[in-house]
Write a protein that holds these residues in place. Sequence first.
Motif, mmCIF file in Angstrom:
data_model
loop_
_atom_site.group_PDB
_atom_site.id
_atom_site.type_symbol
_atom_site.label_atom_id
_atom_site.label_comp_id
_atom_site.label_asym_id
_atom_site.label_seq_id
_atom_site.Cartn_x
_atom_site.Cartn_y
_atom_site.Cartn_z
ATOM 1 N N LYS A 229 0.822 -1.218 0.000
ATOM 2 C CA LYS A 229 0.000 0.000 0.000
ATOM 3 C C LYS A 229 0.852 1.264 0.000
ATOM 4 O O LYS A 229 0.597 2.181 -0.780
ATOM 5 C CB LYS A 229 -0.951 0.005 1.195
ATOM 6 C CG LYS A 229 -1.852 1.245 1.199
ATOM 7 C CD LYS A 229 -3.017 1.087 2.111
ATOM 8 C CE LYS A 229 -3.885 2.303 2.217
ATOM 9 N NZ LYS A 229 -3.912 3.243 1.125
ATOM 10 N N THR B 51 2.251 1.632 -3.491
ATOM 11 C CA THR B 51 1.169 1.936 -4.431
ATOM 12 C C THR B 51 0.749 3.393 -4.281
ATOM 13 O O THR B 51 0.580 4.101 -5.273
ATOM 14 C CB THR B 51 -0.046 1.011 -4.171
ATOM 15 O OG1 THR B 51 0.389 -0.342 -4.188
ATOM 16 C CG2 THR B 51 -1.122 1.211 -5.209
ATOM 17 N N ASP B 52 0.611 3.846 -3.036
ATOM 18 C CA ASP B 52 0.213 5.240 -2.774
ATOM 19 C C ASP B 52 1.248 6.215 -3.330
ATOM 20 O O ASP B 52 0.889 7.234 -3.919
ATOM 21 C CB ASP B 52 0.038 5.497 -1.268
ATOM 22 C CG ASP B 52 -1.195 4.799 -0.702
ATOM 23 O OD1 ASP B 52 -2.032 4.326 -1.493
ATOM 24 O OD2 ASP B 52 -1.312 4.732 0.538
#
Length: 184
Positions: free
Chosen positions: A6, A9-10
């Motif tokens: 995450k 990805t962010d």
Amino acid sequence: MSADYKEFTDRMKRTTEVLTAQLAAVRAGRANAGVLDPIQVEYYGQPTPIQQLATVSVPDPRTLMIQPWDASALKSIEKAIQASELGINPQNDGRAIRLVFPPLTEERRRELVKQVKKYGEESKVAVRNIRRDAIDKFKKQQKKSEITEDDYKDVEKDIQKLTDDYIKEIDKICEKKDKELSEI
């Protein structure tokens, strides 16, 4: 495992958002309020974005109309636009400012296409750096025996796929802007 991705990805998503904002500020021969985003107006001693001082409208495809809520800000807005890299002379009628965007010359169009490519390359480098950070993080976990060698191989594949997807997204964003620039 996917929760571990995450963060990366962010960061990759933020990179594409920054690219989109940069490209919005690239003038494409048609009126786009995004070109005003980087311009700060000196208003009561504070640098202030134009959008916080005025209504910005697009009365026709080649014109931006800036109507300040406070008429005293008109001169400051005009000065800020002249001092910016926009390259358009504002027309002040005492109540509003008009920005008329001339059609792009072929030479200017080529310069803008180069600029778009440069922004795209910078974004791709940023995404690859994020990939490197991710791989390093998981390599350390594998060395500390927090994850197995097989897990590490899977992670490496997943991170590479994520990187490839975001590079494709960056290419699409740049391609769209190139098309916009090549329209007459």
